[in-house]
Design an enzyme around this catalytic site. Sequence first.
Site, PDB file in Angstrom:
ATOM      1  N   HIS A 160      -3.650 -19.677  14.126  1.00 58.87           N
ATOM      2  CA  HIS A 160      -4.349 -18.691  13.667  1.00 58.87           C
ATOM      3  C   HIS A 160      -3.639 -17.156  14.031  1.00 58.87           C
ATOM      4  CE1 HIS A 160      -8.315 -16.991  12.475  1.00 58.87           C
ATOM      5  NE2 HIS A 160      -7.942 -16.183  13.399  1.00 58.87           N
ATOM      6  N   CYS A 202      -8.069  -9.349   2.009  1.00 56.84           N
ATOM      7  CA  CYS A 202      -7.959 -10.893   2.321  1.00 56.84           C
ATOM      8  C   CYS A 202      -9.116 -10.687   3.509  1.00 56.84           C
ATOM      9  CB  CYS A 202      -6.571 -10.858   3.125  1.00 56.84           C
ATOM     10  SG  CYS A 202      -6.285 -12.409   3.944  1.00 56.84           S
ATOM     11  N   SER A 203      -9.876 -11.824   3.499  1.00 56.24           N
ATOM     12  CA  SER A 203     -11.153 -11.764   4.188  1.00 56.24           C
ATOM     13  C   SER A 203     -10.915 -12.856   5.386  1.00 56.24           C
ATOM     14  CB  SER A 203     -12.270 -12.393   3.474  1.00 56.24           C
ATOM     15  OG  SER A 203     -12.073 -13.454   2.653  1.00 56.24           O
ATOM     16  N   HIS A 238      -2.435 -17.486   5.440  1.00 56.26           N
ATOM     17  CA  HIS A 238      -2.530 -18.385   4.146  1.00 56.26           C
ATOM     18  C   HIS A 238      -2.316 -17.661   2.924  1.00 56.26           C
ATOM     19  CE1 HIS A 238      -6.217 -16.098   4.005  1.00 56.26           C
ATOM     20  NE2 HIS A 238      -6.606 -16.279   2.569  1.00 56.26           N
ATOM     21  N   HIS A 270      -6.242 -15.786   9.102  1.00 64.30           N
ATOM     22  CA  HIS A 270      -5.475 -16.985   9.304  1.00 64.30           C
ATOM     23  C   HIS A 270      -4.362 -17.041   8.274  1.00 64.30           C
ATOM     24  CE1 HIS A 270      -5.350 -21.320  10.813  1.00 64.30           C
ATOM     25  NE2 HIS A 270      -4.601 -21.190   9.770  1.00 64.30           N
ATOM     26  N   GLN A 294      -2.853 -18.300  -1.911  1.00 63.75           N
ATOM     27  CA  GLN A 294      -3.293 -18.846  -2.799  1.00 63.75           C
ATOM     28  C   GLN A 294      -2.632 -19.360  -4.186  1.00 63.75           C
ATOM     29  OE1 GLN A 294      -7.430 -17.162  -4.071  1.00 63.75           O
ATOM     30  NE2 GLN A 294      -7.111 -15.531  -2.469  1.00 63.75           N
ATOM     31  N   CYS A 345     -13.129 -19.679  12.526  1.00 64.72           N
ATOM     32  CA  CYS A 345     -12.188 -19.247  11.437  1.00 64.72           C
ATOM     33  C   CYS A 345     -12.371 -20.903  10.306  1.00 64.72           C
ATOM     34  CB  CYS A 345     -10.739 -19.288  11.703  1.00 64.72           C
ATOM     35  SG  CYS A 345      -9.489 -19.587  10.418  1.00 64.72           S
ATOM     36  N   CYS A 357      -8.785 -22.945  10.228  1.00 59.30           N
ATOM     37  CA  CYS A 357      -8.114 -23.511  11.164  1.00 59.30           C
ATOM     38  C   CYS A 357      -8.571 -25.102  10.994  1.00 59.30           C
ATOM     39  CB  CYS A 357      -8.913 -22.775  12.720  1.00 59.30           C
ATOM     40  SG  CYS A 357      -8.006 -21.377  13.263  1.00 59.30           S
ATOM     41  N   ALA A 383       6.105  14.402  -0.893  1.00 57.21           N
ATOM     42  CA  ALA A 383       5.929  13.743   0.020  1.00 57.21           C
ATOM     43  C   ALA A 383       5.433  14.692   1.221  1.00 57.21           C
ATOM     44  CB  ALA A 383       7.054  13.099   0.495  1.00 57.21           C
ATOM     45  N   ASN A 394      -2.257 -12.450  -0.483  1.00 54.94           N
ATOM     46  CA  ASN A 394      -3.006 -11.291  -0.065  1.00 54.94           C
ATOM     47  C   ASN A 394      -2.998 -11.299   1.627  1.00 54.94           C
ATOM     48  OD1 ASN A 394      -3.595 -10.371  -2.633  1.00 54.94           O
ATOM     49  ND2 ASN A 394      -5.616 -11.572  -2.548  1.00 54.94           N
TER      50      ASN A 394
HETATM   51  O1  LIG Z   1     -10.221 -15.038  -3.090  1.00 57.04           O
HETATM   52  P1  LIG Z   1     -10.306 -14.067  -1.906  1.00 57.04           P
HETATM   53  O2  LIG Z   1      -9.212 -13.910  -0.872  1.00 57.04           O
HETATM   54  O3  LIG Z   1     -11.500 -14.262  -1.449  1.00 57.04           O
HETATM   55  O4  LIG Z   1     -10.257 -12.761  -2.590  1.00 57.04           O
HETATM   56  C1  LIG Z   1      -9.263 -11.732  -2.684  1.00 57.04           C
HETATM   57  O5  LIG Z   1      -8.239 -12.096  -3.476  1.00 57.04           O
HETATM   58  C2  LIG Z   1      -8.554 -12.469  -4.864  1.00 57.04           C
HETATM   59  C3  LIG Z   1      -7.357 -12.715  -6.057  1.00 57.04           C
HETATM   60  O6  LIG Z   1      -6.409 -11.672  -5.768  1.00 57.04           O
HETATM   61  C4  LIG Z   1      -9.400 -11.217  -5.507  1.00 57.04           C
HETATM   62  O7  LIG Z   1      -9.907 -11.531  -6.879  1.00 57.04           O
HETATM   63  C5  LIG Z   1     -10.611 -10.759  -4.678  1.00 57.04           C
HETATM   64  O8  LIG Z   1     -11.116  -9.417  -5.196  1.00 57.04           O
HETATM   65  C6  LIG Z   1     -10.119 -10.471  -3.182  1.00 57.04           C
HETATM   66  O9  LIG Z   1     -10.987 -10.166  -2.275  1.00 57.04           O
END
Ligand SMILES: O=P(O)(O)O[C@H]1O[C@H](CO)[C@@H](O)[C@H](O)[C@H]1O
Lengths: 348, 348
Positions: free
Chosen positions: A115, A162-163, A168, A166, A170, A52, A55, A29, A155
């Site tokens: 958002h 995470c693109s 969310h 907002h 999956q 977004c 939204c 460390a 994510n």
């Molecule tokens: O589905 P998203 O949010 O566009 O994409 C993100 O999460 C997915 C699931 O973990 C991954 O496969 C993608 O590489 C990541 O960019």
Amino acid sequence: NTSFDRNKHPHRRYNPLLNEWILVSPQRANRPWQGQREKTAADDRPAYDPDCYLCSGNIRANGARNPDYKGTYVFNNDFGALLNEEVDFSEGHSGFFTLLPERGINRVVCFSEDHSLTLPEMSVEQIKNVVDAWQAQFIELAALDHINYIQIFENKGSIMGCSNPHPHGQIWAQSSVPAMVQKTQDQLKSYFEKNKRTLLEDYIEQEITAGERMVTENENFAALVPFWASWPYETMIISKQQRENIAAFSEDEKESLAAILKDLTTIYDNLFETSFPYSAGIHQSPTDGKQHPEWHFHMHFYPPLLRSAEVKKFMVGYEMLAEPQRDITPEQSAAILRNLPRIHYKKK
Amino acid sequence: NTSFDRNKHPHRRYNPLLNEWILVSPQRANRPWQGQREKTAADDRPAYDPDCYLCSGNIRANGARNPDYKGTYVFNNDFGALLNEEVDFSEGHSGFFTLLPERGINRVVCFSEDHSLTLPEMSVEQIKNVVDAWQAQFIELAALDHINYIQIFENKGSIMGCSNPHPHGQIWAQSSVPAMVQKTQDQLKSYFEKNKRTLLEDYIEQEITAGERMVTENENFAALVPFWASWPYETMIISKQQRENIAAFSEDEKESLAAILKDLTTIYDNLFETSFPYSAGIHQSPTDGKQHPEWHFHMHFYPPLLRSAEVKKFMVGYEMLAEPQRDITPEQSAAILRNLPRIHYKKK
Ligand SMILES: O=P(O)(O)O[C@H]1O[C@H](CO)[C@@H](O)[C@H](O)[C@H]1O
Ligand SMILES: O=P(O)(O)O[C@H]1O[C@H](CO)[C@@H](O)[C@H](O)[C@H]1O
């Protein structure tokens, strides 16, 4: 020779959920960091963003329009990794070139119409709505014959791919049990057959007694840094009672889960006073129509940050080729997390 | 029903080196990307940087001074993840809290005194010096009783956690066989026992015949995108003859290895006309004093970029919790790489 001290000497720890070892280097460390620094997330989002695609009422990339939803909203991912259509397959297995078609459903779960929020900034009631949505989705998807496993995850943060900020998560529901879940299932199963109790029933008991890796707990759930954690601030939420999956939770348990989610994510945000990035997800029984008394609901949190909001742990080189490696010990991480305030830093 | 088409339909592929499956989603390459963009590396480094702790004659973080080296230079990592000191250990295994001390040696291998270079920009002769250094290090470390595995690798680019752009790699030599290498060893061993040939001897033959995943080859080595690759442009260099480890290579073979390293890394740089980041490393036999006829020298390249110099593949969420996932197919990636020029874009 000096005597071994786990706070000073490199050692390996065993992960019984994956049947794998990790390398711990407590002495490391101290190394200076001159490498890449991450951008920190802008923290002043409006409650509604006209650009977004998550939204309420906005148009998505594929042209569909979101309803004027309040609370949670679930829809099929416009660019899913799986397709639900059934295809004819005749190629069959063949040595080095073995492949099999995979069917499934990808969904997006908006946590709130607002958002600007993230889980720790939502009320326990609002988070309970998210847990309700997860449970309803699980029950709906589990009922489909061709769905044998349902991965619920989030994510959080652009550093985690995470693109869209907002709030969310999956859901990927598919016909096969994915590689890592299958490993955990094998481990849980052999433990259960031997001990007639779930592995996590016994583990959580021993961790509560030991105390040193505990982060927070309530009536129905405990959050701790696993003895074998590989990410610096990795944690796991485990149900205190054995439950095969989220469908088995009562209203009370769902509220407890919401409460510990709020606690844990608040602690995370308070660590570096930043919106703390992570990938988190639930591991639970496959939905293959079989009984799974060996399964025990748990949720993993894999956060990338190491030293500050800008300096993350890189799982590269050695870690990709050989074995996961960590610097500070799980006990040190747990003590740091445990001692953080439970009030979100923005509300101070 | 439509018929299955591996260029259109999601499927899983089997990785015989790890006994694991991965998910391939060819249809997903179309999704729009609104997420994080990476900084690209500045490409105008001087041949000597007075502030670089790896340059000839400069002072390192721990106060030691580098000699005025030319060519390669190897030293013990000042902040290694392992310690070479022997410690007394009495705790012993115990259920969920199983740990074992780990001893080892961490070294840094400077590839050249020239701060401005990277492998593809070095001559085959200069790269051959690096291969010579790897071989000499392997032989020296393998001779130590307490060293049972030697991981040679390179993290290239700040996106891969590399904190210094001076051309260099690392060697972690340790008393245990790390988790992933152990898995590969188990797979290689059971294949060898059944077939009396190494798994990679048979695999490379079939790939050369198939052709569609080949990237480049020379007399002694082939570079290809494995059928089960999980990173978008993942490749593997495999020796055409069975060799347990780098110590077994003749001068000719070392020169061939240098030549294919130059070819492959040049192709990589030409893909997005950028200094292409990756983690790469050699998998070879443990140095545990046993015979390993099942082992077959190979080198993995795990590059993170997906669409451009700024857009990488995030192995997060689903990938961390469930299973590695890729978008374009290995065959598509191989075709793209195979058709790139073999002259470095900076020299055009
Ligand atoms: O589905 P998203 O949010 O566009 O994409 C993100 O999460 C997915 C699931 O973990 C991954 O496969 C993608 O590489 C990541 O960019
Ligand atoms: O040793 P370095 O280059 O300082 O560090 C880098 O490579 C190591 C080995 O892959 C990783 O453990 C570190 O997380 C990474 O930042």
